[in-house]
Design a protein around this motif. Structure first.
Motif, PDB file in Angstrom:
ATOM      1  N   PHE A 162       0.761  -1.080  -0.079  1.00  0.00           N
ATOM      2  CA  PHE A 162      -0.066  -0.053   0.123  1.00  0.00           C
ATOM      3  C   PHE A 162       1.020   1.065   0.120  1.00  0.00           C
ATOM      4  O   PHE A 162       0.501   2.289   0.412  1.00  0.00           O
ATOM      5  CB  PHE A 162      -0.892  -0.020   1.158  1.00  0.00           C
ATOM      6  N   ALA A 163       2.161   1.065  -0.512  1.00  0.00           N
ATOM      7  CA  ALA A 163       3.024   2.316  -0.243  1.00  0.00           C
ATOM      8  C   ALA A 163       2.442   3.641  -1.336  1.00  0.00           C
ATOM      9  O   ALA A 163       2.672   4.460  -1.104  1.00  0.00           O
ATOM     10  CB  ALA A 163       4.299   2.001  -0.973  1.00  0.00           C
ATOM     11  N   LEU A 164       1.932   2.850  -2.317  1.00  0.00           N
ATOM     12  CA  LEU A 164       1.353   3.842  -3.627  1.00  0.00           C
ATOM     13  C   LEU A 164       0.381   4.810  -2.900  1.00  0.00           C
ATOM     14  O   LEU A 164       0.183   5.956  -3.016  1.00  0.00           O
ATOM     15  CB  LEU A 164       0.928   3.408  -4.753  1.00  0.00           C
ATOM     16  N   GLY A 165      -0.397   3.997  -1.977  1.00  0.00           N
ATOM     17  CA  GLY A 165      -1.620   4.952  -1.410  1.00  0.00           C
ATOM     18  C   GLY A 165      -1.277   5.803  -0.533  1.00  0.00           C
ATOM     19  O   GLY A 165      -1.887   6.798  -0.413  1.00  0.00           O
ATOM     20  N   TYR A 166      -0.195   5.273   0.281  1.00  0.00           N
ATOM     21  CA  TYR A 166       0.451   6.150   1.230  1.00  0.00           C
ATOM     22  C   TYR A 166       0.851   7.609   0.796  1.00  0.00           C
ATOM     23  O   TYR A 166       0.972   8.774   1.278  1.00  0.00           O
ATOM     24  CB  TYR A 166       1.329   5.708   2.293  1.00  0.00           C
ATOM     25  N   GLY A 167       1.706   7.088  -0.646  1.00  0.00           N
ATOM     26  CA  GLY A 167       2.219   8.448  -1.433  1.00  0.00           C
ATOM     27  C   GLY A 167       1.240   9.316  -1.734  1.00  0.00           C
ATOM     28  O   GLY A 167       1.316  10.356  -1.866  1.00  0.00           O
ATOM     29  N   ALA A 168       0.056   8.588  -2.308  1.00  0.00           N
ATOM     30  CA  ALA A 168      -1.155   9.519  -2.891  1.00  0.00           C
ATOM     31  C   ALA A 168      -1.658  10.374  -1.725  1.00  0.00           C
ATOM     32  O   ALA A 168      -2.189  11.458  -1.802  1.00  0.00           O
ATOM     33  CB  ALA A 168      -2.334   8.667  -3.466  1.00  0.00           C
ATOM     34  N   ILE A 169      -1.795   9.740  -0.181  1.00  0.00           N
ATOM     35  CA  ILE A 169      -2.455  10.765   0.783  1.00  0.00           C
ATOM     36  C   ILE A 169      -1.421  11.714   0.997  1.00  0.00           C
ATOM     37  O   ILE A 169      -1.930  12.844   1.205  1.00  0.00           O
ATOM     38  CB  ILE A 169      -2.154   9.639   2.005  1.00  0.00           C
ATOM     39  N   THR A 170       0.054  11.686   0.974  1.00  0.00           N
ATOM     40  CA  THR A 170       0.839  12.715   1.291  1.00  0.00           C
ATOM     41  C   THR A 170       0.890  13.563   0.163  1.00  0.00           C
ATOM     42  O   THR A 170       0.984  14.911   0.260  1.00  0.00           O
ATOM     43  CB  THR A 170       2.323  12.160   1.381  1.00  0.00           C
ATOM     44  N   ALA A 171       0.497  13.352  -1.179  1.00  0.00           N
ATOM     45  CA  ALA A 171       0.406  14.053  -2.328  1.00  0.00           C
ATOM     46  C   ALA A 171      -0.689  15.083  -2.085  1.00  0.00           C
ATOM     47  O   ALA A 171      -0.784  16.367  -2.198  1.00  0.00           O
ATOM     48  CB  ALA A 171       0.545  13.624  -3.458  1.00  0.00           C
ATOM     49  N   ILE A 172      -1.880  14.238  -1.714  1.00  0.00           N
ATOM     50  CA  ILE A 172      -2.974  14.958  -1.564  1.00  0.00           C
ATOM     51  C   ILE A 172      -2.843  16.335  -0.294  1.00  0.00           C
ATOM     52  O   ILE A 172      -3.405  17.190  -0.370  1.00  0.00           O
ATOM     53  CB  ILE A 172      -4.239  14.006  -1.204  1.00  0.00           C
ATOM     54  N   LEU A 173      -2.336  15.756   0.807  1.00  0.00           N
ATOM     55  CA  LEU A 173      -2.151  16.804   1.904  1.00  0.00           C
ATOM     56  C   LEU A 173      -1.201  17.684   1.203  1.00  0.00           C
ATOM     57  O   LEU A 173      -1.329  19.178   1.675  1.00  0.00           O
ATOM     58  CB  LEU A 173      -1.350  16.125   3.038  1.00  0.00           C
ATOM     59  N   PHE A 174      -0.079  17.712   0.486  1.00  0.00           N
ATOM     60  CA  PHE A 174       0.469  18.636  -0.125  1.00  0.00           C
ATOM     61  C   PHE A 174      -0.305  19.639  -0.957  1.00  0.00           C
ATOM     62  O   PHE A 174      -0.313  20.882  -0.785  1.00  0.00           O
ATOM     63  CB  PHE A 174       1.429  17.932  -1.260  1.00  0.00           C
ATOM     64  N   PHE A 175      -1.269  19.148  -1.820  1.00  0.00           N
ATOM     65  CA  PHE A 175      -2.310  19.775  -2.539  1.00  0.00           C
ATOM     66  C   PHE A 175      -3.026  20.773  -1.332  1.00  0.00           C
ATOM     67  O   PHE A 175      -3.460  22.094  -1.999  1.00  0.00           O
ATOM     68  CB  PHE A 175      -2.999  18.870  -3.529  1.00  0.00           C
ATOM     69  N   LEU A 176      -3.606  19.944  -0.469  1.00  0.00           N
ATOM     70  CA  LEU A 176      -4.575  20.594   0.488  1.00  0.00           C
ATOM     71  C   LEU A 176      -3.763  21.862   1.409  1.00  0.00           C
ATOM     72  O   LEU A 176      -4.294  22.760   1.646  1.00  0.00           O
ATOM     73  CB  LEU A 176      -5.030  19.696   1.495  1.00  0.00           C
TER      74      LEU A 176
END
Length: 424
Positions: free
Chosen positions: A43-57
């Protein structure tokens, strides 16, 4: 410019996201996933996506804070456009007219980043304890042994969120345009000197200086590492961006310094007010080119009486031309829009645009006609002052059209100057 996809609204302000974000978020998700692969390979890609979304937010929150503060200061906001380059763009209908209001709007984004950073560090501390603030890589690597992989992952996510917002906070406070710190510097100088343009000038030059320093640093690093090329590019971007602020500043300063006397021409014809319309038609109207639209000033006994329009005369029955004089159809100067010799070019433009006029009469201190000024004359004066080197044929076309080309923002800039004067 409004662009992208509307995703909602905040306090009545439409919120748009640029479509490039979808590609950027995908890239960031893949890039950031490497930090979590050892703790959660599946699920590494999922956690990467969560971090990217937090960057956007994080970026979105700073733009929203900026917009809400602007609205609180009475500045109308058309929309909030979330873009990657520059983070976002708030479409303000006008700039704040008080330096303290401008300062408050500018500081909203850095304070938001600081608050988000504190939230991130606090979350990391609540999950992992004091080890979250350790600078030792070994301490982070040992976290799974004490708190488990899942809590370690969320600690890393919280730390990444905190760090990126702290970087936003530090960079945004750099006292150089286009950073928010540059806007704060502009507001501070504006408050001290009472001159908004002086504030822009100092902040823009600070931005250019900072850009040069970044380029020099990049050049030094590039001698041993190609990553220095990025700094050179970034410094060049900052230098050019600050230069655009300085360009607008110089243009607005010219609009305040140049007077109608400098820009006007004597492109008008004096006509004896006692001439009959028949004589006027024979001596003037019939001698003009078909497309010519000259300005006629009726004069009698050494005094300018008014403006005479050839169009008005052509609408009168030719049988009456011999019995009526030019004076009878002249529009008195006191009843037409005029400006004085010392009128600022900004005020001339505001009057032309407000009344949708093709030209204005410039009157001397004794009330006579000193000259006329139209859109082409204004562009020619600015061309001479700012060394634009605009072709004469282009200026002739502007005079003929009776309006500024769409790519000239003169009306907007002059209205901004007028609003600032009104707010003093």
């Amino acid at each position: 410019m409004r662009g992208g996809i509307r995703i909602g609204s905040i306090s009545g302000i439409p919120l748009y996201i640029d479509v490039s974000w979808f590609l950027i978020l995908g890239f960031l998700a893949v890039w950031l996933s490497g930090a979590y692969s050892r703790f959660s390979p599946n699920f590494a890609l999922g956690y990467g996506a969560i971090t990217a979304i937090l960057f956007f937010l994080s970026i979105a929150m700073t733009r929203i804070a900026h917009a809400l503060m602007s609205k609180a200061q009475g500045v109308n906001i058309n929309s909030i456009n979330l873009q990657f380059m520059g983070g976002g763009n708030n479409n303000l209908e006008q700039e704040p007219q008080k330096p303290l209001a401008l300062f408050g709007i500018a500081i909203a984004a850095p304070l938001t980043s600081l608050v988000l950073s504190i939230i991130g560090f606090t979350a990391a501390w609540l999950i992992a304890g004091d080890v979250a603030f350790s600078s030792s890589p070994k301490a982070i690597e040992a976290l799974p042994d004490s708190i488990g992989n899942l809590r370690t992952i969320w600690t890393l996510i919280a730390l990444n969120f905190a760090r990126i917002n702290f970087i936003f906070f530090v960079f945004s406070l750099i006292p150089a345009l286009p950073f928010e710190g540059g806007t704060m510097l502009k507001a501070a100088i504006w408050k001290v000197t009472g001159d908004r343009l002086a504030g822009i000038r100092w902040a823009a030059r600070s931005g250019q200086t900072f850009g040069i320093l970044v380029m020099l640093l990049g050049g030094f690093i590039a001698l041993t590492n190609l990553s220095g090329l990025f700094l050179i590019f970034f410094g060049w971007f900052l230098f050019g961006n600050a230069g655009s602020y300085l360009y607008i500043n110089n243009l607005q300063q010219a609009l305040l310094n140049i007077t109608a006397e400098f820009a006007m021409t004597r492109d008008f014809r004096l006509v004896d007010a006692d001439l009959s319309l028949r004589e006027f038609a024979d001596k003037f109207l019939l001698m003009e080119d078909k497309d010519a639209n000259p300005i006629y000033i009726a004069s009698a006994n050494g005094r300018d009486r008014g403006v005479i329009s050839g169009v008005v005369i052509r609408n009168i029955d030719s049988k009456e031309w011999s019995s009526q004089t030019v004076q009878s159809l002249a529009n008195p100067l006191d009843e037409v829009d005029t400006v004085e010799l010392k009128t600022k070019l900004a005020d001339v433009i505001n009057l032309l645009e407000e009344k949708q006029l093709k030209y204005l009469i410039v009157r001397s201190p004794v009330g006579s006609v000193a000259g006329v000024i139209d859109h082409g004359d204004i562009i020619k004066a600015l061309d001479s002052h700012l060394l634009w080197r605009i072709p004469s044929e282009y200026i002739k076309q502007i005079k003929s059209d009776g309006k500024f080309p769409p790519n000239f923002r003169l009306s907007e800039l002059c209205k901004q100057l007028a609003d600032t004067d009104t707010a003093k």
